[in-house]
Design a protein around this motif. Structure first.
Motif, short mmCIF file in Angstrom:
data_model
loop_
_atom_site.label_atom_id
_atom_site.label_comp_id
_atom_site.label_asym_id
_atom_site.label_seq_id
_atom_site.Cartn_x
_atom_site.Cartn_y
_atom_site.Cartn_z
N LEU A 193 -1.51 3.86 4.90
CA LEU A 193 -0.90 2.69 4.28
C LEU A 193 -0.92 2.89 2.78
O LEU A 193 -1.98 3.15 2.22
CB LEU A 193 -1.74 1.45 4.56
CG LEU A 193 -1.62 0.78 5.90
CD1 LEU A 193 -2.55 -0.42 5.94
CD2 LEU A 193 -0.19 0.32 6.11
N ARG A 194 0.23 2.77 2.15
CA ARG A 194 0.25 2.85 0.68
C ARG A 194 0.50 1.46 0.13
O ARG A 194 1.51 0.82 0.43
CB ARG A 194 1.35 3.81 0.22
CG ARG A 194 1.03 5.27 0.51
CD ARG A 194 1.71 6.20 -0.49
NE ARG A 194 3.11 5.89 -0.70
CZ ARG A 194 4.11 6.42 0.00
NH1 ARG A 194 3.86 7.30 0.95
NH2 ARG A 194 5.35 6.08 -0.25
N ILE A 195 -0.47 0.99 -0.67
CA ILE A 195 -0.37 -0.37 -1.20
C ILE A 195 0.03 -0.28 -2.67
O ILE A 195 -0.74 0.21 -3.48
CB ILE A 195 -1.72 -1.10 -1.08
CG1 ILE A 195 -2.25 -0.97 0.35
CG2 ILE A 195 -1.60 -2.55 -1.50
CD1 ILE A 195 -3.73 -1.21 0.46
N PRO A 196 1.21 -0.72 -3.01
CA PRO A 196 1.63 -0.63 -4.42
C PRO A 196 0.90 -1.65 -5.28
O PRO A 196 0.34 -2.62 -4.77
CB PRO A 196 3.12 -0.93 -4.36
CG PRO A 196 3.33 -1.69 -3.12
CD PRO A 196 2.23 -1.33 -2.16
N ARG A 197 0.90 -1.40 -6.56
CA ARG A 197 0.31 -2.36 -7.51
C ARG A 197 1.06 -3.68 -7.40
O ARG A 197 2.28 -3.70 -7.22
CB ARG A 197 0.43 -1.77 -8.92
CG ARG A 197 -0.17 -2.60 -10.02
CD ARG A 197 -0.16 -1.81 -11.34
NE ARG A 197 1.09 -1.09 -11.58
CZ ARG A 197 2.22 -1.65 -12.04
NH1 ARG A 197 2.28 -2.92 -12.32
NH2 ARG A 197 3.29 -0.91 -12.26
N GLN A 198 0.32 -4.78 -7.52
CA GLN A 198 0.95 -6.11 -7.47
C GLN A 198 2.02 -6.21 -8.55
O GLN A 198 1.78 -5.78 -9.68
CB GLN A 198 -0.11 -7.19 -7.75
CG GLN A 198 -1.08 -7.42 -6.63
CD GLN A 198 -0.56 -8.37 -5.57
OE1 GLN A 198 0.66 -8.54 -5.41
NE2 GLN A 198 -1.45 -8.97 -4.81
N GLY A 199 3.15 -6.73 -8.20
CA GLY A 199 4.19 -6.95 -9.20
C GLY A 199 5.04 -5.72 -9.49
O GLY A 199 5.93 -5.76 -10.33
N SER A 200 4.76 -4.61 -8.76
CA SER A 200 5.54 -3.39 -9.03
C SER A 200 6.92 -3.49 -8.39
O SER A 200 7.82 -2.73 -8.72
CB SER A 200 4.81 -2.17 -8.46
OG SER A 200 4.82 -2.26 -7.05
N GLY A 201 7.07 -4.39 -7.44
CA GLY A 201 8.34 -4.53 -6.75
C GLY A 201 8.50 -3.53 -5.61
O GLY A 201 9.44 -3.61 -4.84
N ARG A 202 7.55 -2.58 -5.49
CA ARG A 202 7.65 -1.59 -4.41
C ARG A 202 7.12 -2.21 -3.11
O ARG A 202 6.22 -3.06 -3.14
CB ARG A 202 6.86 -0.33 -4.76
CG ARG A 202 7.41 0.42 -5.97
CD ARG A 202 6.82 1.83 -6.05
NE ARG A 202 5.39 1.83 -6.20
CZ ARG A 202 4.75 1.77 -7.38
NH1 ARG A 202 5.43 1.68 -8.50
NH2 ARG A 202 3.44 1.80 -7.43
N PRO A 203 7.64 -1.75 -1.97
CA PRO A 203 7.15 -2.33 -0.71
C PRO A 203 5.83 -1.71 -0.26
O PRO A 203 5.47 -0.62 -0.71
CB PRO A 203 8.26 -1.97 0.28
CG PRO A 203 8.83 -0.70 -0.27
CD PRO A 203 8.70 -0.77 -1.76
N LEU A 204 5.16 -2.40 0.63
CA LEU A 204 4.00 -1.84 1.32
C LEU A 204 4.56 -0.75 2.24
O LEU A 204 5.51 -1.00 3.00
CB LEU A 204 3.35 -2.95 2.16
CG LEU A 204 2.28 -2.52 3.13
CD1 LEU A 204 1.04 -2.09 2.37
CD2 LEU A 204 1.93 -3.69 4.05
N THR A 205 4.00 0.45 2.17
CA THR A 205 4.60 1.55 2.93
C THR A 205 3.64 2.06 4.01
O THR A 205 2.47 2.31 3.74
CB THR A 205 4.98 2.71 1.99
OG1 THR A 205 5.86 2.17 0.99
CG2 THR A 205 5.68 3.82 2.73
N ALA A 233 2.06 -9.84 -1.27
CA ALA A 233 3.15 -10.82 -1.14
C ALA A 233 2.65 -12.15 -0.59
O ALA A 233 3.25 -12.74 0.31
CB ALA A 233 4.27 -10.24 -0.27
N GLY A 234 1.51 -12.59 -1.10
CA GLY A 234 0.99 -13.90 -0.72
C GLY A 234 0.26 -13.93 0.62
O GLY A 234 -0.08 -15.00 1.12
N VAL A 235 0.01 -12.77 1.22
CA VAL A 235 -0.62 -12.73 2.55
C VAL A 235 -1.87 -11.86 2.49
O VAL A 235 -1.89 -10.83 1.80
CB VAL A 235 0.36 -12.11 3.58
CG1 VAL A 235 -0.26 -12.07 4.97
CG2 VAL A 235 1.67 -12.88 3.61
#
Ligand SMILES: [Zn+2]
Length: 439
Positions: free
Chosen positions: A369-381, A344-346
Motif C-alpha cells: 500500500l502506498r500512502i501519499p502525503r495528505q493534500g498531495s492529490g495523489r490516490p491511495l495506491t 480522505a477523511g477515513v
C-alpha cells in the motif's frame, strides 16, 4: 468439532469473578515485586505518587501510569545494555531476546531460569491445548530463530511437552518445504505472509501441501491468521486448520485461538488485559475497538505493567464454545494503531484492504500500500500481482476494477490499483513491510 482439552480448567473455565480475584492477587504481588526490584518502576510509581498497596481492585490499575516502548528504549540507551526496568541482575539471566527494531532502536529482554523454563512452559501449554496438539504431533518451524522470542519459546515448551520438534532455520524455502514432508510434519508455524509464500512455492511444482500430513498451521507476527479472507486462503492452500498466536518480544506470547475458532483468547491467568479508547485512554466496553494494554502477571524477570501494545482489538467476555471463559479478541489483533492511517477523511486499517484483496481470486495474496502525503492529490495506491500466468489481460482488468469497487464501497476510499509483474513484490520470512508512506 474436536474435543476440547484444557491446561488449567479451574482457571480457564472459571467464572469471571473467580478469574478476576485470581488476577487481582497476582497483580498485587507483581506490583510489590517491581516496586522492590525494578529501579525504573520505583521511579515511575514515586513520580505518580502510587504505592503497590494502593491497588485494591482491578479497576485501581487505571491509576498506574502506562509503560511505553520508548521508555524501555531510553532506559537501555541511558544504561546499556539492559537499562533498569528488569527485576533481575544479568547474572540471573539464561536467555535474551530482542525486538525487531523496525521502529528504531531494538529493546532487549532477559529472562531468568524460572521464566524461561517454567513461566513460558505454562504459557505455551495453554496454546498447545487450545490448538489441540498432542505428543503425536511433529512440529516444524520454518524460521531463522535469531533473537525473536516467539518460536524459541514455542519450540522449547513443545519439546518439554513431548512433541517432536524439527527446527527449520538455516535453509532455503524450497529445502524447508521438502524437509517438512520428509520429517512428517503435522504442525507448521510462521508469519501469515511467509506461510502464504511457502504455499505459493509449493504450488509451483513443490510438494502437495493439501495432501501432506500437515494438519495444523499456526500463524503469528502479523495480523492475518484472523483476517478472514487470509485465513481462508491459508487453510485451503495448506489443507490445514489455521490458528492465530499473538504476542510480542517485550511482553511475550499472550494469546491463542482455540478450536472453536471464534476469536483469540488472552491467557488471563498470566496477563491482565485492558482495552482503551485511542484518544481518551478511557476503558472501553466489550465490542468496541481500542488499544490493547497488558500487564504481565506471571513473568518475574522483566514484567511490564500497563504496557501499551499499540495493537487494536475488540474484547468479548462471553464464554466461548470451547468452554473457556478467558476473554477473546474478536478477529484477533485487528491492526496496529501505528499502521492505521487517515486518508480522505477515513480511518483505514491495512488489514481491511488485505481482507478485500484476499477475496479476489485472480490476484495473488501479496500486496503493498502506498500512502501519499495528505493534500498531495495523489490516490491511495494498492500494488498487486496476478495470481498466475495463465490469466489474460481482460481477466486481470476485471479483477482490478472489482478490487477498486469493493475498497470504495467497503472502506470508503477510492484507491488506484496497479498490477505489477508476478514475483516483483518483496517476499520475506518475517514480518512483511506492506505499508509505504510517501513524502
Ligand atoms: Zn475458545
Amino acid at each position: 468439532m474436536s474435543e476440547h482439552v484444557y491446561w488449567q480448567p479451574e482457571l480457564e473455565c472459571a467464572s469471571r469473578s473467580e478469574l478476576e480475584a485470581d488476577q487481582l492477587a497476582k497483580l498485587r504481588q507483581q506490583l510489590a515485586h517491581v516496586s522492590e526490584r525494578s529501579p525504573f518502576y520505583k521511579r515511575k510509581f514515586a513520580a505518580a505518587g502510587i504505592k503497590s498497596d494502593d491497588i485494591r481492585t482491578l479497576e485501581d490499575v487505571r491509576n498506574i501510569p502506562f509503560t511505553e516502548k520508548d521508555e524501555l528504549k531510553e532506559s537501555q540507551l541511558a544504561l546499556p545494555p539492559w537499562g533498569d526496568f528488569a527485576c533481575i541482575e544479568p547474572i540471573e539471566a539464561v536467555r535474551v531476546f530482542q525486538t525487531s527494531g523496525t521502529t528504531g532502536t531494538p529493546v532487549r529482554i532477559m529472562l531468568n531460569r524460572q521464566d524461561w523454563f517454567e513461566t513460558f512452559y505454562e504459557q505455551f501449554q495453554h496454546y498447545r491445548c487450545g490448538y489441540g496438539m498432542t505428543e503425536e504431533d511433529v512440529l516444524f518451524v520454518p524460521f531463522n530463530y535469531g533473537l525473536f522470542m516467539a518460536w524459541w519459546g514455542f519450540q522449547t515448551a513443545m519439546e518439554r511437552a513431548g512433541l517432536l520438534c524439527v527446527p527449520g532455520g538455516g535453509q532455503s524455502s524450497a529445502d524447508r518445504l521438502k524437509a517438512m514432508i520428509d520429517w512428517g510434519a503435522t504442525v507448521v508455524c510462521g508469519t501469515p505472509s511467509y506461510l502464504l509464500y511457502l504455499a505459493e512455492m509449493a504450488a509451483k511444482g513443490g510438494p502437495d501441501l493439501a495432501g501432506s500430513g500437515v494438519r495444523k498451521i499456526i500463524a503469528a507476527g502479523e495480523p492475518g491468521a484472523n483476517v478472514q479472507a487470509t485465513k481462508k486462503a491459508l487453510e485451503s492452500q495448506w489443507g490445514a486448520e489455521c490458528f492465530d498466536d499473538v504476542g510480542s518480544t517485550e511482553i511475550s506470547n499472550f494469546g491463542f485461538e482455540c478450536q472453536a475458532h471464534e476469536g483469540t483468547h488472552v491467557v488471563e491467568s498470566m496477563f491482565l488485559a485492558e482495552v482503551l479508547d485511542t484518544e481518551t485512554d478511557e476503558a472501553l466496553p466489550d465490542g468496541e475497538v481500542g488499544e490493547l494494554v497488558l500487564t504481565n502477571l506471571a513473568c518475574t524477570s522483566a514484567p511490564l505493567i500497563r504496557y501499551r501494545m499499540r495493537d487494536l482489538v475488540r474484547f468479548n467476555r462471553q464464554a466461548c464454545a470451547c468452554g473457556r471463559t478467558f476473554l477473546r479478541l474478536d478477529g484477533g489483533v485487528l491492526g496496529r494503531s501505528d499502521d492505521m492511517f487517515h486518508f480522505a477523511g477515513v480511518n483505514v486499517f491495512p488489514s481491511q484492504i488485505q481482507n478485500l484483496l484476499h477475496g479476489v481470486d485472480e490476484l495473488s495474496l501479496e500486496y503493498q500500500l502506498r500512502i501519499p502525503r495528505q493534500g498531495s492529490g495523489r490516490p491511495l495506491t494498492i500494488e498487486v500481482e496476478p495470481a498466475h500466468e495463465r490469466l489474460g489481460r481482460p481477466d486481470i482488468e476485471r479483477a482490478r476494477e472489482h478490487l477498486i469497487e469493493t475498497v470504495r464501497y467497503r472502506v470508503g476510499v477510492t484507491p488506484a490499483v496497479e498490477v505489477v509483474e508476478i514475483g516483483s513484490l518483496p517476499r520475506v520470512e518475517g514480518k512483511a513491510k506492506r505499508l509505504i508512506r510517501e513524502d
